[in-house]
Design an enzyme around this catalytic site. Structure first.
Site, PDB file in Angstrom:
ATOM      1  N   HIS A  34      -9.912   1.805  -1.805  1.00 45.54           N
ATOM      2  CA  HIS A  34      -8.470   1.696  -1.561  1.00 45.54           C
ATOM      3  C   HIS A  34      -7.821   0.826  -2.639  1.00 45.54           C
ATOM      4  CE1 HIS A  34      -4.713   1.196   0.406  1.00 45.54           C
ATOM      5  NE2 HIS A  34      -5.045   0.414   1.403  1.00 45.54           N
ATOM      6  N   CYS A  80      -0.387   2.979   6.451  1.00 48.34           N
ATOM      7  CA  CYS A  80       0.173   1.705   6.884  1.00 48.34           C
ATOM      8  C   CYS A  80       0.410   0.828   5.655  1.00 48.34           C
ATOM      9  CB  CYS A  80      -0.754   1.014   7.872  1.00 48.34           C
ATOM     10  SG  CYS A  80      -2.390   0.649   7.220  1.00 48.34           S
ATOM     11  N   CYS A 130       0.810  -1.231   0.000  1.00 46.56           N
ATOM     12  CA  CYS A 130       0.000   0.000   0.000  1.00 46.56           C
ATOM     13  C   CYS A 130       0.833   1.266   0.000  1.00 46.56           C
ATOM     14  CB  CYS A 130      -0.924   0.021   1.205  1.00 46.56           C
ATOM     15  SG  CYS A 130      -2.096  -1.300   1.140  1.00 46.56           S
TER      16      CYS A 130
END
Ligand SMILES: CC(=O)CC(=O)SCCNC(=O)CCNC(=O)[C@H](O)C(C)(C)COP(=O)(O)OP(=O)(O)OC[C@H]1O[C@@H](n2cnc3c(N)ncnc32)[C@H](O)[C@@H]1OP(=O)(O)O
Length: 446
Positions: A402, A432, A108
């Site tokens: 996301h 994160c 991510c």
């Protein structure tokens, strides 16, 4: 269960402050609407997405074809027909063949890593102008065949006689050809064996985040995004996409303006049933989307007559126990705050990527927790309470979605625009990263 004594590490600490190098400006950026993955491949591949938002961005910032020194693109799930999507996207965008392009993958963090790498190339003098982005089509995540299916196909290709061939054909079992669910695998940590949602459950338990609080947070994410869409605050940041069949996509389609805490409260926990806190309603959504930003040196700003919107002040990457990966932003952002001698609320706006509502709330609790601050951050006093009014003011990944390789880029882009809209100065974007890492960037509006 997470231990509070996990000792985190960090890279690119105080040696990377902008004061030690050249100024690096954020000029402009754009993203596609984020489209929810609905159980089948969406209209765009990762490169299609990058091209869809790259074209309008380059049209409104008309730079010569060979102006860019580098194209850097984050992407977690690269598809086999678009290897090194950065290069494929650069050429499809009409940039010079002579412009080098590479793809970065740090889960991510990929879309933020592209910005940070560009920042350091420019700061250190090896580049002047860089296009840095992130793209992800989670609806196209590669499917992995089972070992038995691959062995069967190898047996077919090795068959050298009609008997061999017949034996192989009759051993065919359709069940072996059921693909492994690869997206789910990709969202499971290979070291600790927990899905990303389970890591959110770990820290929700560690910091006592209740279901009610997670749902309230999720409801506010939808409410804030719906307001931002309605007020036109995302205009220009989100550019329309047109699919090959001529369909127009103008808005993030995961937002549910009618979300209520009552409705959210009825959803079942997904990752730790029946008592967990994390549901489909308070998790980030599985989504397709891309985002780009243009970064420039002072020289490039003058040469091309660009108007900077922000300057990058600092960046930080950290690593910690993968089980508590969701707390990573606390580590990265705190290092920046310490270098800047600033408190949480000295920063005007925060974009803390909403992997899960419970994970964002756990980060806020960690900053208030004396023991966590002592053990994980080495502080004598807790950092205190980050005000909600500064945090993800226009919603986040719970409502927007996301697309994992993109989100880090999106939050920097939105932070830059939100600082301008609100005439504020400093903002931190942080997220994160699965595998137990985290990134953070501090920017200042100009
Ligand atoms: C990877 C890294 O490096 C670090 C990280 O960021 S970690 C985060 C990475 N990302 C993830 O892990 C993704 C997490 N999310 C998911 O996996 C999926 O969204 C999920 C498994 C939680 C849910 O998937 P899903 O079941 O397909 O969701 P979806 O169909 O939208 O919703 C399920 C139900 O909840 C309901 N629902 C969802 N949101 C709602 C809302 N706001 N209000 C009311 N109901 C809602 C839906 O209507 C649906 O109900 P029905 O079944 O009756 O239709």
């Amino acid at each position: 269960m997470a231990t509070r004594s996990s000792e985190p590490t960090s890279r690119s600490s105080s040696s990377n402050t902008a004061s030690q190098g050249r100024k690096v400006y954020l000029i402009d950026g754009a993203r596609t609407p984020f489209l929810k993955a609905r159980g089948q491949p969406g209209p765009f591949s990762p490169v299609d997405l990058a091209v869809q938002c790259g074209r309008p961005l380059l049209l409104r910032q008309p730079l010569p074809q060979d102006a860019f020194d580098e194209v850097i693109l984050g992407c977690v799930n690269v598809v086999a027909t678009e290897m090194n999507p950065a290069r494929v996207a650069a050429l499809r965008l009409g940039l010079s063949e002579k412009t080098t392009a590479f793809t970065v993958q740090i889960n991510c963090g990929s879309g933020m890593q592209s910005i940070d790498t560009a920042y350091k190339y420019i700061r250190d003098g090896s580049s002047e102008l860089i296009l840095a982005g992130g793209t992800e089509a989670l609806s196209h995540a590669p499917m992995v065949l089972k070992r038995e299916a691959v062995d069967w196909m190898a047996g077919m290709s090795k068959a050298s006689s009609p008997q061999d061939y017949a034996r192989q054909v009759t051993s065919f079992s359709p069940r072996e050809f059921m693909p492994e669910i690869s997206l789910e695998k990709g969202l499971t940590d290979p070291i600790v064996g927990l899905s990303m949602g389970q890591t959110a459950e770990v820290i929700a338990q560690q910091f006592g985040i209740t279901r009610e609080r997670a749902d309230e947070y999720a409801e506010s994410s939808h409410r804030r995004l719906a307001r931002a869409q309605e007020e036109g605050w995302l205009d220009g940041e989100v550019v329309p996409s047109i699919s090959p069949d001529g369909k127009l996509y103008k808005k993030d389609d995961g937002v549910r303006p009618d979300t209520t805490t009552d409705a959210l409260g009825k959803l079942k926990p997904v990752f730790e049933p029946p008592y967990g806190q994390v549901t489909a309603g308070n998790s980030s959504q599985v989504t397709d989307g891309a985002s780009w930003m243009i970064l420039a040196s002072e020289e490039a700003v003058k040469k091309y007559g660009l108007t900077p919107k922000a300057v990058i002040i600092d960046s930080e990457w950290s690593a910690l126990d993968p089980k508590i990966m969701g707390l990573g932003p606390v580590l990265s952002a705190t290092k920046i705050l310490q270098r800047q001698k600033a408190g949480l609320n000295d920063i005007d706006l925060w974009e803390l990527n909403e992997a899960f509502a419970a994970q964002v709330l756990a980060c806020r609790e960690a900053w208030k927790d004396a023991e966590f601050c002592k053990v994980a951050l080495g502080l004598d006093e807790p950092m205190g309470e980050l005000e909600m009014e500064r945090l993800n003011i226009d919603g986040g990944a719970v409502a927007i979605g996301h697309p994992v390789g993109t989100s880090g880029n999106r939050i920097v882009l939105h932070l830059m625009n939100a600082l301008h809209r609100k005439k504020l100065k400093r903002g931190i974007a942080t997220e994160c990263i699965g595998g137990g890492q985290a990134g953070a960037l501090l920017i200042e509006a100009v």
